[in-house]
Design a protein around this motif. Sequence first.
Motif, mmCIF file in Angstrom:
data_model
loop_
_atom_site.group_PDB
_atom_site.id
_atom_site.type_symbol
_atom_site.label_atom_id
_atom_site.label_comp_id
_atom_site.label_asym_id
_atom_site.label_seq_id
_atom_site.Cartn_x
_atom_site.Cartn_y
_atom_site.Cartn_z
ATOM 1 N N ALA B 160 3.279 1.462 3.824
ATOM 2 C CA ALA B 160 2.457 2.546 3.296
ATOM 3 C C ALA B 160 1.733 2.118 2.023
ATOM 4 O O ALA B 160 0.612 2.535 1.742
ATOM 5 C CB ALA B 160 3.335 3.764 3.026
ATOM 6 N N SER B 161 2.416 1.226 1.262
ATOM 7 C CA SER B 161 1.842 0.848 -0.035
ATOM 8 C C SER B 161 0.603 -0.037 0.116
ATOM 9 O O SER B 161 -0.216 -0.098 -0.773
ATOM 10 C CB SER B 161 2.892 0.142 -0.878
ATOM 11 O OG SER B 161 3.332 -1.005 -0.187
ATOM 12 N N LEU B 166 -4.853 -2.468 5.565
ATOM 13 C CA LEU B 166 -4.666 -2.784 6.988
ATOM 14 C C LEU B 166 -5.912 -2.395 7.770
ATOM 15 O O LEU B 166 -6.579 -1.400 7.447
ATOM 16 C CB LEU B 166 -3.459 -2.021 7.536
ATOM 17 C CG LEU B 166 -2.109 -2.428 6.959
ATOM 18 C CD1 LEU B 166 -1.015 -1.543 7.529
ATOM 19 C CD2 LEU B 166 -1.831 -3.889 7.280
ATOM 20 N N PRO B 167 -6.232 -3.153 8.780
ATOM 21 C CA PRO B 167 -7.415 -2.808 9.572
ATOM 22 C C PRO B 167 -7.169 -1.571 10.420
ATOM 23 O O PRO B 167 -6.046 -1.358 10.876
ATOM 24 C CB PRO B 167 -7.597 -4.053 10.459
ATOM 25 C CG PRO B 167 -6.212 -4.641 10.561
ATOM 26 C CD PRO B 167 -5.517 -4.317 9.281
ATOM 27 N N TYR B 168 -8.095 -0.754 10.500
ATOM 28 C CA TYR B 168 -7.967 0.338 11.463
ATOM 29 C C TYR B 168 -9.225 0.425 12.299
ATOM 30 O O TYR B 168 -10.339 0.272 11.825
ATOM 31 C CB TYR B 168 -7.605 1.652 10.816
ATOM 32 C CG TYR B 168 -8.443 2.038 9.613
ATOM 33 C CD1 TYR B 168 -8.113 1.567 8.335
ATOM 34 C CD2 TYR B 168 -9.547 2.883 9.751
ATOM 35 C CE1 TYR B 168 -8.877 1.926 7.245
ATOM 36 C CE2 TYR B 168 -10.290 3.258 8.646
ATOM 37 C CZ TYR B 168 -9.965 2.773 7.402
ATOM 38 O OH TYR B 168 -10.711 3.108 6.335
ATOM 39 N N SER B 169 -9.049 0.727 13.555
ATOM 40 C CA SER B 169 -10.139 0.574 14.522
ATOM 41 C C SER B 169 -11.248 1.613 14.337
ATOM 42 O O SER B 169 -12.424 1.295 14.402
ATOM 43 C CB SER B 169 -9.558 0.662 15.940
ATOM 44 O OG SER B 169 -8.772 1.825 16.038
ATOM 45 N N ALA B 178 -2.599 7.070 9.922
ATOM 46 C CA ALA B 178 -1.435 7.533 9.157
ATOM 47 C C ALA B 178 -0.196 7.574 10.047
ATOM 48 O O ALA B 178 0.890 7.146 9.642
ATOM 49 C CB ALA B 178 -1.711 8.907 8.561
ATOM 50 N N ILE B 179 -0.408 8.046 11.286
ATOM 51 C CA ILE B 179 0.744 8.118 12.195
ATOM 52 C C ILE B 179 1.266 6.712 12.475
ATOM 53 O O ILE B 179 2.472 6.446 12.421
ATOM 54 C CB ILE B 179 0.355 8.815 13.516
ATOM 55 C CG1 ILE B 179 0.128 10.306 13.242
ATOM 56 C CG2 ILE B 179 1.433 8.644 14.577
ATOM 57 C CD1 ILE B 179 -0.542 11.039 14.386
ATOM 58 N N ARG B 180 0.309 5.809 12.692
ATOM 59 C CA ARG B 180 0.725 4.433 12.988
ATOM 60 C C ARG B 180 1.516 3.849 11.814
ATOM 61 O O ARG B 180 2.549 3.228 11.975
ATOM 62 C CB ARG B 180 -0.502 3.580 13.288
ATOM 63 C CG ARG B 180 -0.157 2.363 14.138
ATOM 64 C CD ARG B 180 -1.349 1.455 14.348
ATOM 65 N NE ARG B 180 -2.456 2.139 15.009
ATOM 66 C CZ ARG B 180 -3.738 1.835 14.780
ATOM 67 N NH1 ARG B 180 -4.077 0.922 13.914
ATOM 68 N NH2 ARG B 180 -4.695 2.474 15.417
#
Lengths: 215, 433
Positions: B160-161, B166-169, B178-180
């Motif tokens: 989370a930090s 992180l890449p998000y599609s 957030a769920i991931r």
Amino acid sequence: MRIVIAEDSVLLRAGLIKLLETSGFEVAAAVGEAEGLLAAVRQHRPDAAIVDVRMPPGFTDEGVRAALVMRREAPEVAVLLLSQFVEERYAADLLSTSTSGVGYLLKDRVADVSVFLDALRRVAAGGTALDPEVVSQLLLRRHRDPLDRLTPREKEVLALMAEGRSNAGIAGALVVSESAVAKHINSIFAKLDLPHAEGDHRRVLAVLRFLDGDT
Amino acid sequence: MGTRHQGQYGCPMASISPARRALEHAPWSRATWRDTAFVASGVPLQFAGWTIGAAFWTVWIPVNLVPLVVLATVSLLAMLLALRPLTSWQRERCWAMLGLEISRMPDFDDGRPWDALRNLRSPEVWRVIRYHLVVGPFLAVGALTTLATWMAGAFLATCASYAWALPYSNPLSLSAHAIRIGVLSGLGVLLLLAAPWVAAAVRRADARAAVTLLGPDRAAELERRVEDLAEKRASVVDAADLERRRIERDLHDGAQQRLVSLALNLGLARETLSGVPDEAMQVIIEAHEEAKEALTELRNLIRGLHPAVLEDRGLDAALSGVAARVPLEVALRVEVEPRASSTVEAVAYFVVSEALTNVVKHARASAVEVTVLREGDTLRVVVTDDGVGGADPSGGTGLTGLARRVQSVDGTFRISSPAGGPTTVTVELPCAL
């Protein structure tokens, strides 16, 4: 009477010399080990030798072995073995050669001066002197022969004979009459199948039979 | 020893409640960190065996047969020679981190470094090889798995930090991101919770392997220990026997001679002194008698210790002397051919003389039968009396002392003594010690 002493304890050797000299014996030599004893006997030809059983170097039965050599070399010299413990086996060794002129006593007996000197004289005169304890050991080990036929009283008489006592001496020791002793002795002779012969010879044979076990 | 090991590396968990167990395996518990450190520290050592062997081939891979064989031999030898230091480091590791002591193995650890190679037939050497070249690498993999679990757990749990990086599609589905992240964090926490169990399992496997493969075989070790103890006991018994003989000799040469001489002088005084006051003579007579009694007592004491005739002529001669001193009818039969060891003879002598003393003191017997027979390698001593029986081996010190002395040479002691008699003492001794 000339005596040779072989005793490794200096203290006791001095004591024996004193005892013998005050009692009219002549101490020809006093040595501390078996070799010296044989040399002294060859040199002095004494009437008797007083020999300690346990002497250097091995402190086991050197005295017995020296006595056996002496019996062979100079049978006319009587041997009186002294030991802190009497062992039937040593007695048997000693007596296997001859029963005259030998003695085997506990060392303690020298404290009873007159008894000890008597024994010494008896041995020197060609008799035997066995410690009562040796005799009881010998009796124990001779169960399985004609001696078994002897009554306890006869065994006592025979044991005293082996110690070298006369009929009078035996009678005194057992507190019986001399004729009773003679009767016992005759019965012993009969039971041991000893041939008729002169009294003293039969006596020796009886003692021999008594001592002649599984040595 | 076994139970201690068990407690250290095994699973003494049966008696522990699930709650305690869970607490012990919490990611923050001491045990967990110890396990992790332990398994991690093993990795370099466990890979070392193959690494050393492989090192040669990274330098040069020959093509021809002869250098190939030479290199193979050299690398193999290097691996084998490395086994001893590796093993001792492994043992050090177990001791330092788990308090687990693994004993040395004589076949493997003793002698010069190349002796282990000569002992290739010894199972000990093969167990060590198995640890370093077969089991070790697997354990190292286990250890790496443990470390990986910790690391993956830590990365995921804290994702989370650094979620922003992180890449998000799809920029529109932030909620899906957030769920991931949430799922990944949960997975990380699960891994962190699982890691202690993995660490404990690998630690257990490692410690067990170390004990069974790097330490001596339990049975072999016990066997060696029994041999060792038997040897020690024999030497203690022999020493005691020697001491007894020394005391006997000292008494014989010292006190006994002095006493005889004293009694002789008193006897001489008694017979030759004249003109001594009656009272003084009485004192001399008493002293003389006392001295003679002391002599008798001392003689009996010394003879009980170790008679010279025993050494000299054996049991038969020594025992007939003992039997003759007993005021009972004694039937004695001794057949010991060839002679037993001197220590065993001394014990047999002691047994018979103690047993006879007991009979005289307590049995109210009229006859005793003593047999001492050698049957193969066993010396059998039987003392039977026709007395009142009821002898209690736990009661008198005589019988206890007797039993103890028999046990000291690995013998057996039995007594049968019904009330009313007869009493039979049977002792069996090994002829050689």
